[in-house]
Motif scaffolding. Structure first.
Motif, PDB file in Angstrom:
ATOM      1  N   VAL A  23      41.232  36.982  40.240  1.00  0.00           N
ATOM      2  CA  VAL A  23      41.310  38.526  38.904  1.00  0.00           C
ATOM      3  C   VAL A  23      42.182  37.456  37.977  1.00  0.00           C
ATOM      4  CG1 VAL A  23      42.259  40.148  37.507  1.00  0.00           C
ATOM      5  CG2 VAL A  23      41.147  40.083  39.366  1.00  0.00           C
ATOM      6  N   GLY A  24      43.604  36.929  38.470  1.00  0.00           N
ATOM      7  CA  GLY A  24      44.528  35.660  37.854  1.00  0.00           C
ATOM      8  C   GLY A  24      44.334  34.770  37.115  1.00  0.00           C
ATOM      9  N   LEU A  25      43.769  34.467  37.425  1.00  0.00           N
ATOM     10  CA  LEU A  25      42.964  33.258  36.895  1.00  0.00           C
ATOM     11  C   LEU A  25      42.565  33.263  35.785  1.00  0.00           C
ATOM     12  CD1 LEU A  25      41.220  31.081  40.098  1.00  0.00           C
ATOM     13  CD2 LEU A  25      42.432  30.147  37.771  1.00  0.00           C
ATOM     14  N   TYR A  57      27.465  35.867  34.287  1.00  0.00           N
ATOM     15  CA  TYR A  57      28.958  35.164  35.305  1.00  0.00           C
ATOM     16  C   TYR A  57      28.231  36.502  36.752  1.00  0.00           C
ATOM     17  CZ  TYR A  57      31.879  32.277  33.254  1.00  0.00           C
ATOM     18  OH  TYR A  57      32.796  31.207  32.770  1.00  0.00           O
ATOM     19  N   THR A  58      28.070  37.709  36.381  1.00  0.00           N
ATOM     20  CA  THR A  58      27.901  38.106  37.556  1.00  0.00           C
ATOM     21  C   THR A  58      27.119  37.557  38.401  1.00  0.00           C
ATOM     22  OG1 THR A  58      28.608  40.322  36.669  1.00  0.00           O
ATOM     23  CG2 THR A  58      27.130  40.499  38.215  1.00  0.00           C
ATOM     24  N   THR A  59      26.588  37.416  37.864  1.00  0.00           N
ATOM     25  CA  THR A  59      24.935  36.484  39.242  1.00  0.00           C
ATOM     26  C   THR A  59      25.036  34.855  39.489  1.00  0.00           C
ATOM     27  OG1 THR A  59      23.818  36.130  36.812  1.00  0.00           O
ATOM     28  CG2 THR A  59      22.882  37.580  37.522  1.00  0.00           C
ATOM     29  N   PHE A  60      25.727  34.530  38.764  1.00  0.00           N
ATOM     30  CA  PHE A  60      26.679  33.361  38.933  1.00  0.00           C
ATOM     31  C   PHE A  60      27.540  33.168  40.097  1.00  0.00           C
ATOM     32  CE2 PHE A  60      30.456  31.089  38.500  1.00  0.00           C
ATOM     33  CZ  PHE A  60      29.844  28.771  38.618  1.00  0.00           C
ATOM     34  N   ILE A  61      28.595  34.496  40.598  1.00  0.00           N
ATOM     35  CA  ILE A  61      29.722  34.500  41.358  1.00  0.00           C
ATOM     36  C   ILE A  61      28.571  35.009  42.531  1.00  0.00           C
ATOM     37  CG2 ILE A  61      31.096  36.011  42.276  1.00  0.00           C
ATOM     38  CD1 ILE A  61      31.904  34.084  40.522  1.00  0.00           C
ATOM     39  N   PHE A  62      27.954  35.987  42.184  1.00  0.00           N
ATOM     40  CA  PHE A  62      26.955  36.299  43.210  1.00  0.00           C
ATOM     41  C   PHE A  62      25.552  35.258  43.946  1.00  0.00           C
ATOM     42  CE2 PHE A  62      27.987  40.982  42.279  1.00  0.00           C
ATOM     43  CZ  PHE A  62      27.684  41.570  43.611  1.00  0.00           C
ATOM     44  N   SER A  63      25.923  33.690  43.074  1.00  0.00           N
ATOM     45  CA  SER A  63      25.640  33.151  44.163  1.00  0.00           C
ATOM     46  C   SER A  63      26.075  32.102  44.235  1.00  0.00           C
ATOM     47  CB  SER A  63      23.721  32.627  42.956  1.00  0.00           C
ATOM     48  OG  SER A  63      23.185  33.551  42.242  1.00  0.00           O
ATOM     49  N   PHE A 208      35.977  35.235  31.102  1.00  0.00           N
ATOM     50  CA  PHE A 208      35.727  35.317  32.570  1.00  0.00           C
ATOM     51  C   PHE A 208      35.898  34.191  32.496  1.00  0.00           C
ATOM     52  CE2 PHE A 208      32.601  38.012  30.472  1.00  0.00           C
ATOM     53  CZ  PHE A 208      33.390  39.697  31.630  1.00  0.00           C
ATOM     54  N   LEU A 209      36.019  33.268  32.138  1.00  0.00           N
ATOM     55  CA  LEU A 209      36.290  31.558  32.298  1.00  0.00           C
ATOM     56  C   LEU A 209      37.263  31.775  33.780  1.00  0.00           C
ATOM     57  CD1 LEU A 209      35.537  28.395  31.139  1.00  0.00           C
ATOM     58  CD2 LEU A 209      37.971  28.163  30.118  1.00  0.00           C
ATOM     59  N   ALA A 210      36.466  30.450  34.297  1.00  0.00           N
ATOM     60  CA  ALA A 210      38.270  30.120  35.808  1.00  0.00           C
ATOM     61  C   ALA A 210      37.843  30.305  36.813  1.00  0.00           C
ATOM     62  CB  ALA A 210      39.676  29.400  35.498  1.00  0.00           C
ATOM     63  N   ILE A 211      36.990  31.945  37.019  1.00  0.00           N
ATOM     64  CA  ILE A 211      37.290  32.393  37.945  1.00  0.00           C
ATOM     65  C   ILE A 211      36.757  31.920  38.843  1.00  0.00           C
ATOM     66  CG2 ILE A 211      34.753  33.664  37.467  1.00  0.00           C
ATOM     67  CD1 ILE A 211      35.822  36.057  38.987  1.00  0.00           C
TER      68      ILE A 211
END
Length: 460
Positions: A23-25, A57-63, A208-211
């Motif tokens: 989150v902080g990123l 981003y949601t689909t990217f992170i879950f992948s 959302f950049l950098a998560i």
């Protein structure tokens, strides 16, 4: 490399540290940067852009969690591409990630300076930005657990402050304010609004950049197969809620056009509601700094691990692969990225072009790197599924292959549209990559001789 130094990082981070980092990123993206998208698309147009990017981003992170848990390596996307496709793809992924994480911090540092300027109008924004680098480079060198604990602390404060902001401005919220001229300056949707919606993509990505930088701390995580996916999933859900809430409440406080193209939209939005002398405003400025600091501090950690990992594997000079003998942090990599960032802050004539401010161009440049990296990461996931079906996958991609495909397609669309609307910055990105590729071609012997402590096989 100095005597007594090694090139191994120490695993000390627990699940709370990793969530705080996830989150902080990113959380500075809720404090500034996104309002430049209003200038392009209007409030309603930018809402469309933001929803599309939130889906990406949601689909990217879950992948992406499949890759980070299967290959817990400080190089992150560079390591995944190397295993999937070999050295050249690893170079592209590493370069793109480096551009993202080196160009994002000076944009955030400029916002830190702008927030301090609200409180102290006499201070020089750029001097304050450079001072932020000095302080947080030092903190990152002292130790990763200390740095991550500080990151968790300021991230929690930043989240609470965003909730306070929404609460304080809510009495003045008006749907009529938010929707007024909401489609690229028009009151109703038309085909003419589409270019603005597309041109605003970089600023929605900034939410959302950098998560993905959590992956670069995977070597320093306790039990990364558990902590990394929890951090990613909880992190992206936290950020989506905060991003949408902040944008809607800020846009409904008054004339949203006054908040676009500035580095401090939240203090200015609150000023419209409570006045310039309110204690709420001063609190927002001071505590709001924690949101900027959380991302700034976290991304310094991210870029340093990327430089460290590339150097350790022979893609950059071995000099940057040194680990401090006492603090066990990649101190040379931390300092190197800081030098580039400070130079960018004082390079207005070089980076302020194309009709955009220095901050907007830094954001766009960072987003170019991010999108290229997202594309290569999803391609790596598909390639590894095909070529290494028996590889250990502690946290497989959800809804495979649909989620990775959605993330890949939306990232590709974003890249094409960004090139169209930011041709000068795209050319700069390609020019920097060409220079880096020249170094890559001349230093094959370094990669052949490098000892990669993670022993990731090279394909091709």
């Amino acid at each position: 490399m100095e005597t007594g130094a090694s090139n191994t990082l120490k695993p000390t981070l627990n699940v709370w540290h990793m969530w705080g980092l996830a989150v902080g990123l990113v959380i500075s993206g809720e404090y500034f940067g996104w309002s430049y998208g209003w200038d392009k698309a209007g409030t309603l147009g930018f809402m469309v852009t933001s929803v599309m990017i939130a889906v990406m981003y949601t689909t990217f992170i879950f992948s992406f969690t499949e890759l980070t848990t299967s290959i817990p390596h400080a190089g992150g996307p560079f390591a995944y591409a190397r295993r999937a496709f070999g050295d050249k793809a690893a170079f592209i992924a590493g370069f793109a990630t480096l551009v993202e994480f080196v160009f994002a911090p000076p944009a955030i540092a400029m916002a830190i300076g702008a927030y301090l300027n609200v409180q102290f109008p006499g201070v020089d924004v750029k001097v304050m930005a450079a001072g932020a680098y000095v302080i947080f480079i030092g903190l990152n060198i002292i130790g990763v657990r200390i740095a991550a604990t500080f990151e968790l602390f300021v991230t929690i404060l930043a989240i609470l402050e965003l909730l306070v902001f929404m609460g304080v401005v809510s009495p003045a919220f008006s749907v009529a304010n938010f929707v007024a001229h909401g489609w690229s300056g028009q009151d109703g949707f038309s085909v003419a609004a589409i270019p603005g919606i597309v041109a605003a993509i970089p600023f929605a990505i900034w939410f959302f950049l950098a998560i993905e930088g959590v992956a670069m701390a995977a070597e320093e995580a306790e039990n990364p197969k558990r902590t990394v996916p929890v951090a990613y999933i909880a992190g992206i859900l936290t950020l989506v809620v905060l991003a949408m809430g902040v944008m809607v409440f800020a846009g409904g406080t008054g004339d949203w056009k006054a908040l676009s193209n500035i580095n401090d939209p939240l203090p200015q939005a609150m000023k419209l509601v409570v006045g310039a002398n309110s204690g709420w405003l001063h609190m927002l400025v001071w505590i709001g700094l924690f949101g900027l600091i959380a991302s700034f501090h976290g991304i310094i950690l991210g870029y340093s691990r990327q430089i460290f990992a590339l150097a350790r594997a022979g893609y950059m000079p071995q000099y940057f692969a040194a680990v401090h003998p006492k603090f066990k942090t990649p101190h040379r990599a931390i300092i190197a990225g800081g030098i580039v960032g400070v130079a960018a802050i004082f390079s207005d004539d070089l980076i302020s072009f194309g009709g955009q401010t220095l901050t907007a161009n830094l954001i766009t440049m960072a987003v170019f790197g991010a999108i290229v990296m997202y594309i290569i990461s999803m391609l790596s996931l598909f390639a590894l599924r095909k070529n290494e079906p028996n590889m250990s996958r502690p946290f497989p991609a959800m809804v495979y292959p649909l989620f990775p495909a959605i993330a890949l397609i939306l990232a590709a669309i974003s890249l094409v549209t960004m090139i169209y609307y930011n041709q000068l910055l795209a050319e700069l990105f390609v020019a920097l990559m060409a220079i880096a590729y020249g170094y890559f071609l001349l230093t094959k012997h370094h990669r052949d001789a490098a000892i990669d402590n993670q022993q990731i096989p090279v394909v091709g």
